[in-house]
Design a protein around this motif. Sequence first.
Motif, PDB file in Angstrom:
ATOM      1  N   LEU A 151     -78.419  10.850 -43.036  1.00  0.00           N
ATOM      2  CA  LEU A 151     -79.653  11.449 -43.535  1.00  0.00           C
ATOM      3  C   LEU A 151     -80.533  11.934 -42.387  1.00  0.00           C
ATOM      4  CD1 LEU A 151     -80.500   9.101 -46.550  1.00  0.00           C
ATOM      5  CD2 LEU A 151     -79.443  11.378 -46.593  1.00  0.00           C
ATOM      6  N   GLN A 152     -80.545  11.219 -41.272  1.00  0.00           N
ATOM      7  CA  GLN A 152     -81.305  11.669 -40.106  1.00  0.00           C
ATOM      8  C   GLN A 152     -80.742  12.989 -39.583  1.00  0.00           C
ATOM      9  OE1 GLN A 152     -84.147  10.393 -39.090  1.00  0.00           O
ATOM     10  NE2 GLN A 152     -84.341  12.011 -37.563  1.00  0.00           N
ATOM     11  N   GLY A 153     -79.419  13.109 -39.541  1.00  0.00           N
ATOM     12  CA  GLY A 153     -78.796  14.364 -39.117  1.00  0.00           C
ATOM     13  C   GLY A 153     -79.163  15.516 -40.033  1.00  0.00           C
ATOM     14  N   MET A 154     -79.225  15.247 -41.333  1.00  0.00           N
ATOM     15  CA  MET A 154     -79.636  16.299 -42.267  1.00  0.00           C
ATOM     16  C   MET A 154     -81.096  16.683 -42.022  1.00  0.00           C
ATOM     17  SD  MET A 154     -77.757  15.643 -45.891  1.00  0.00           S
ATOM     18  CE  MET A 154     -78.454  17.174 -46.498  1.00  0.00           C
ATOM     19  N   ARG A 155     -81.942  15.692 -41.813  1.00  0.00           N
ATOM     20  CA  ARG A 155     -83.367  15.978 -41.562  1.00  0.00           C
ATOM     21  C   ARG A 155     -83.541  16.817 -40.294  1.00  0.00           C
ATOM     22  NH1 ARG A 155     -83.706  10.501 -43.302  1.00  0.00           N
ATOM     23  NH2 ARG A 155     -84.819  10.386 -45.288  1.00  0.00           N
ATOM     24  N   GLU A 156     -82.714  16.551 -39.292  1.00  0.00           N
ATOM     25  CA  GLU A 156     -82.798  17.275 -38.016  1.00  0.00           C
ATOM     26  C   GLU A 156     -82.072  18.620 -38.047  1.00  0.00           C
ATOM     27  OE1 GLU A 156     -81.256  14.458 -35.215  1.00  0.00           O
ATOM     28  OE2 GLU A 156     -83.067  13.197 -35.311  1.00  0.00           O
ATOM     29  N   GLY A 157     -81.402  18.940 -39.144  1.00  0.00           N
ATOM     30  CA  GLY A 157     -80.722  20.222 -39.263  1.00  0.00           C
ATOM     31  C   GLY A 157     -79.352  20.272 -38.616  1.00  0.00           C
ATOM     32  N   VAL A 158     -78.779  19.109 -38.306  1.00  0.00           N
ATOM     33  CA  VAL A 158     -77.415  19.096 -37.764  1.00  0.00           C
ATOM     34  C   VAL A 158     -76.477  19.761 -38.767  1.00  0.00           C
ATOM     35  CG1 VAL A 158     -75.478  17.640 -37.040  1.00  0.00           C
ATOM     36  CG2 VAL A 158     -77.817  17.045 -36.350  1.00  0.00           C
ATOM     37  N   TRP A 159     -76.649  19.422 -40.046  1.00  0.00           N
ATOM     38  CA  TRP A 159     -75.864  20.028 -41.134  1.00  0.00           C
ATOM     39  C   TRP A 159     -76.834  20.695 -42.085  1.00  0.00           C
ATOM     40  CZ3 TRP A 159     -75.621  14.647 -40.281  1.00  0.00           C
ATOM     41  CH2 TRP A 159     -74.570  14.237 -39.475  1.00  0.00           C
ATOM     42  N   ARG A 160     -76.616  21.981 -42.343  1.00  0.00           N
ATOM     43  CA  ARG A 160     -77.364  22.704 -43.378  1.00  0.00           C
ATOM     44  C   ARG A 160     -76.336  23.249 -44.356  1.00  0.00           C
ATOM     45  NH1 ARG A 160     -79.849  27.062 -43.064  1.00  0.00           N
ATOM     46  NH2 ARG A 160     -78.944  27.853 -41.155  1.00  0.00           N
ATOM     47  N   TYR A 161     -76.296  22.653 -45.518  1.00  0.00           N
ATOM     48  CA  TYR A 161     -75.321  23.032 -46.532  1.00  0.00           C
ATOM     49  C   TYR A 161     -75.832  24.231 -47.321  1.00  0.00           C
ATOM     50  CZ  TYR A 161     -73.314  18.539 -45.349  1.00  0.00           C
ATOM     51  OH  TYR A 161     -72.770  17.491 -44.669  1.00  0.00           O
ATOM     52  N   ARG A 162     -74.929  25.204 -47.530  1.00  0.00           N
ATOM     53  CA  ARG A 162     -75.310  26.421 -48.250  1.00  0.00           C
ATOM     54  C   ARG A 162     -74.615  26.541 -49.596  1.00  0.00           C
ATOM     55  NH1 ARG A 162     -75.206  30.851 -43.434  1.00  0.00           N
ATOM     56  NH2 ARG A 162     -72.973  30.471 -43.607  1.00  0.00           N
ATOM     57  N   GLY A 163     -73.522  25.823 -49.788  1.00  0.00           N
ATOM     58  CA  GLY A 163     -72.837  25.892 -51.074  1.00  0.00           C
ATOM     59  C   GLY A 163     -71.537  25.120 -51.063  1.00  0.00           C
ATOM     60  N   PHE A 164     -71.079  24.798 -52.260  1.00  0.00           N
ATOM     61  CA  PHE A 164     -69.856  24.022 -52.453  1.00  0.00           C
ATOM     62  C   PHE A 164     -69.047  24.615 -53.606  1.00  0.00           C
ATOM     63  CE2 PHE A 164     -73.096  21.126 -50.933  1.00  0.00           C
ATOM     64  CZ  PHE A 164     -72.452  20.391 -49.954  1.00  0.00           C
ATOM     65  N   THR A 165     -67.744  24.602 -53.456  1.00  0.00           N
ATOM     66  CA  THR A 165     -66.837  24.929 -54.549  1.00  0.00           C
ATOM     67  C   THR A 165     -65.760  23.855 -54.551  1.00  0.00           C
ATOM     68  OG1 THR A 165     -67.191  27.297 -54.169  1.00  0.00           O
ATOM     69  CG2 THR A 165     -65.290  26.670 -55.522  1.00  0.00           C
ATOM     70  N   SER A 166     -65.591  23.196 -55.691  1.00  0.00           N
ATOM     71  CA  SER A 166     -64.580  22.133 -55.748  1.00  0.00           C
ATOM     72  C   SER A 166     -63.594  22.420 -56.870  1.00  0.00           C
ATOM     73  CB  SER A 166     -65.236  20.766 -55.952  1.00  0.00           C
ATOM     74  OG  SER A 166     -65.933  20.746 -57.181  1.00  0.00           O
ATOM     75  N   ARG A 167     -62.431  21.786 -56.736  1.00  0.00           N
ATOM     76  CA  ARG A 167     -61.381  21.959 -57.748  1.00  0.00           C
ATOM     77  C   ARG A 167     -60.407  20.786 -57.657  1.00  0.00           C
ATOM     78  NH1 ARG A 167     -61.073  24.886 -53.597  1.00  0.00           N
ATOM     79  NH2 ARG A 167     -59.204  25.203 -52.369  1.00  0.00           N
ATOM     80  N   ASP A 168     -59.543  20.712 -58.638  1.00  0.00           N
ATOM     81  CA  ASP A 168     -58.498  19.676 -58.704  1.00  0.00           C
ATOM     82  C   ASP A 168     -59.080  18.267 -58.615  1.00  0.00           C
ATOM     83  OD1 ASP A 168     -56.653  21.736 -58.846  1.00  0.00           O
ATOM     84  OD2 ASP A 168     -56.188  21.678 -56.711  1.00  0.00           O
TER      85      ASP A 168
END
Length: 137
Positions: A63-80
Amino acid sequence: MFEINLECQAMLEQRVEQQIQTLELRRRQAMVEGDMDFLESLYTRDLTYSHSDGKSDSKSSYLQGMREGVWRYRGFTSRDEQMRRAGDCVVVTGLIDMDVVIRGEPMLLNSRYISVWKAGNNGWQMIAWQSTRYTHA
């Protein structure tokens, strides 16, 4: 009597699957929107979040990494996606494509994943995530 119990059990299992599917979708939405309060409530205190590059985070460090912008998620597609119940846990497996910016670098990650959900006093919460990259054949 036995048939009724099997029907009730099947209905309960279907309800649990629907709850987990809803939580998975809401979790992904929260990751895109940066809804840290929701993610904080959704992950167990002892979450293990293992990334497709082999690195692993605790709830706090993820969560700290997300707050710091290490990971910025733009979208997801899942299947199976498949689910199976094991006591008070549900194990979800599937394939997921993640559109994410990691440390400023846009990436499309194609991964096989496993997520584990645990029922407790706070309802269903994610206790573990692990993904492994793969290439489309």
